[in-house]
Design a protein around this motif. Sequence first.
Motif, PDB file in Angstrom:
ATOM      1  N   LEU A   1       0.919  -1.202  -0.001  1.00  0.00           N
ATOM      2  CA  LEU A   1      -0.088  -0.028  -0.078  1.00  0.00           C
ATOM      3  C   LEU A   1       0.936   1.315  -0.072  1.00  0.00           C
ATOM      4  N   ALA A   2       0.458   2.328  -0.548  1.00  0.00           N
ATOM      5  CA  ALA A   2       0.958   3.653  -0.355  1.00  0.00           C
ATOM      6  C   ALA A   2       0.501   4.561   0.863  1.00  0.00           C
ATOM      7  N   ARG A   3       1.623   5.066   1.283  1.00  0.00           N
ATOM      8  CA  ARG A   3       1.283   5.987   2.282  1.00  0.00           C
ATOM      9  C   ARG A   3      -0.017   6.793   2.094  1.00  0.00           C
ATOM     10  N   GLY A   4      -1.009   6.751   3.134  1.00  0.00           N
ATOM     11  CA  GLY A   4      -1.958   7.505   3.046  1.00  0.00           C
ATOM     12  C   GLY A   4      -3.403   6.584   2.994  1.00  0.00           C
ATOM     13  N   GLU A   5      -3.033   5.357   2.415  1.00  0.00           N
ATOM     14  CA  GLU A   5      -4.052   4.158   2.006  1.00  0.00           C
ATOM     15  C   GLU A   5      -4.463   3.659   3.485  1.00  0.00           C
ATOM     16  N   THR A   6      -5.661   3.292   3.375  1.00  0.00           N
ATOM     17  CA  THR A   6      -6.376   2.803   4.671  1.00  0.00           C
ATOM     18  C   THR A   6      -6.247   1.540   5.027  1.00  0.00           C
ATOM     19  N   VAL A   7      -6.036   0.969   6.239  1.00  0.00           N
ATOM     20  CA  VAL A   7      -6.017  -0.239   6.617  1.00  0.00           C
ATOM     21  C   VAL A   7      -7.197  -0.589   7.555  1.00  0.00           C
ATOM     22  N   ARG A   8      -8.001  -1.295   7.330  1.00  0.00           N
ATOM     23  CA  ARG A   8      -9.299  -1.644   8.257  1.00  0.00           C
ATOM     24  C   ARG A   8      -8.921  -2.608   9.426  1.00  0.00           C
ATOM     25  N   LEU A   9      -9.273  -2.589  10.555  1.00  0.00           N
ATOM     26  CA  LEU A   9      -9.066  -3.358  11.800  1.00  0.00           C
ATOM     27  C   LEU A   9     -10.508  -3.912  12.328  1.00  0.00           C
ATOM     28  N   ALA A  10     -10.783  -5.251  12.528  1.00  0.00           N
ATOM     29  CA  ALA A  10     -11.655  -5.496  13.179  1.00  0.00           C
ATOM     30  C   ALA A  10     -11.220  -6.253  14.439  1.00  0.00           C
ATOM     31  N   THR A  11     -11.939  -5.827  15.545  1.00  0.00           N
ATOM     32  CA  THR A  11     -11.706  -6.232  16.892  1.00  0.00           C
ATOM     33  C   THR A  11     -12.536  -6.911  17.343  1.00  0.00           C
ATOM     34  N   GLY A  12     -12.148  -7.854  18.679  1.00  0.00           N
ATOM     35  CA  GLY A  12     -12.956  -8.959  19.137  1.00  0.00           C
ATOM     36  C   GLY A  12     -12.731  -8.813  20.643  1.00  0.00           C
ATOM     37  N   GLY A  13     -13.584  -9.793  21.285  1.00  0.00           N
ATOM     38  CA  GLY A  13     -13.254  -9.684  22.921  1.00  0.00           C
ATOM     39  C   GLY A  13     -14.072  -8.637  23.568  1.00  0.00           C
TER      40      GLY A  13
END
Length: 720
Positions: free
Chosen positions: A634-646
Amino acid sequence: MFNRKKNIAYATQQPNPAKESFSRVLWLKIGLLLFFGVIAARLVWIQVIQSHKYKEIAKRQYEVNVPLLAERGKIYDRNGKILVSSTMAVSYAADPKVLGANAEKVAERFALVFGKSRESYLAKLRKKASRFVWLERRASPQTAARISAKDFDGLIPTDEPKRIYHYDHVAGQTLGFTDVDNNGLSGVELEFDKELKGRDGYIIMQRDGLGRKRPVVDYPRVEPVNGDNIVLTIDLDMQSVAEEELRKGVERNNATGGLVVMMEPTTGEVLTMANYPNMDPNQYRSADPSATKNRIITDMFEPGSVFKIVTVSAALEHDVIAPHQKFFAERGKYKPKGRPTPITDVHEYGTITFREGMELSSNIAMAKASDIIGAEKLYTMARAFGFGMKTDFELPGEVSGQLKKPLEWSRTTLNTMAYGYEVGVTPLQIAAAYAAVANGGTLMKPYIVKQILNEHNEVTEETSPRTIRRVVSKSTADTVRDFLRGVVERGSGVPAKSASVLLAGKTGTSRKIVDGKYSTSSYTASFVGIFPADDPQVVCLVMLDNPKALGYYGGYTSAPIVKNIAEKVFATSRSIVQQPSTPRVGKELLATPDVRSVALESATNTLEALGFDVETSGEGMIVVKQSPAPGAKLARGETVRLATGGIATTVAGGYTIVPDLRGLSLRRALNRLTVARLDVVVNGSGVVASQSIKAGEQVKAGTRISVMCEAKRIAVMTSL
């Protein structure tokens, strides 16, 4: 006349009853007098002369001295995270003479509960000369609950402290371990055993007519003094990163083993000490003895090209060689007069500058430079950097290395030492030397104990940074560091070049001595990194033992490990700040790191430090899924999506929600409680069976929760 004389004679021979009666009474009186005299003398002997002895015997019959065990001190990392603590376990001893016929029943019960042979317990219980034998030490409370001492006279249960190393193998060789009697055997546990151990107390108990023990008011109760707590300079997060990347590097390169040491150059604080193969102090009995050593201080090796920092520093400090001065590198092979074997380079260089000789790691250029520098200046510089002497590090087993005096040198030593042979060093000495260059030329004493606290966590001792000496001037140190920057930018250390953190460093490769000769198939590969290069805050040495899969040069094997460590440490540590650098032209693609199973806060910090935007979903605190997948470009500025649990663990007003710990390993449970900002009391070991506060309850942050652990069961246990 005759008869009268005869009667007189007869009368004379007749016994006198009165006289005989008197004689018998006299002897009886004398006998009684002697008897009572003996008794009186004996009473005087017992009650006066030896009264103390018999009082002690009597006291032992009705008085019992019950020890009050001191709690061994805790060990913390620099940020206050508990690395080592203690819990209580149950041990069983027995008096074979009291057990008598019950010995076989006891052996059968213990064999069933602990899974050992009945004969092993009987062998202990049949020791006729012994009145006290240990049957089992430090059993968990759950296991101990299956044995009732009331069922067997002569069975003696007792509570004993058990050491818990919260993160298993992490920093195992550094922390060390204790024996079954809680005595330190290695590492910090051994070196600071006196401080950690504390002093046991005791209470006097008396037995009543039924054998029951009751406290005695008239006797003093001596309270135990718990051991001191130790705060290390080790950073748990950095240590974990270093150990994981080292493991991956060893496996990727098919190496025999490896080590990492990281230092803060301005203070001398040791941030990590990692050895692989690693060792879990919780299971030290099953560990290979060689894996229990902290090789960073106990082992000596020939450093190879990482030692060229000494040659370059000597040349620049004494102003005998300029950075742009040129040397002919002999097209890769050079045989000085009188030398039995030639000096070789990996590549066939022609004419190169002194700077390029360092950047390209030319042995020939350094050997020719040493002829200009001279033996005295080269030796003095090596000594100034601390080689050939102990650093007086706090842990046991440190060796001094080997640095021969010029009078002991052979014809080849001057040239050979210039590129790191005929000298023995420890990894800690190498790290400290590079830290001196990173610190503007000042050598600091390495240390690992930051503070000693009493049982109330009040500071009783504190270590301050200690300057050893100025090795080179600041201008020389800056020039050397610029050389090291060139090693990474365009020289032998290019594999350490990172898009996210500025690195300087030096590669090193040395042949190992096997059967008295230099081997052509066994090597030590090293890389020392300094980061951020513009504002040095960490020195990191990685050394691999005999890598085979990807070659054996330090640039190919160890340098990528330092790069990976630097990127993760830089991204996750709030204490390390990089100076702004010149913006890069164009779109640069970066691989997204794997942040699954990482706390959300740490994962977000890592991604944002690399220039990515982050979107999160879910109410938990742990990342369970990421998109794009780890490794995607990915290039800087692009988005990473994180899903959390617990379970969400924090709420407003300083409250927190208790997580569900049941079924978790103790290490994972402690990590969850740390995230939830809860204090903990641990009972037993293994996996969490129950917790004192139910999962989901809302409590004040800092609330203490008790967890009961038991060994993980791999089969259905027989009920008793």
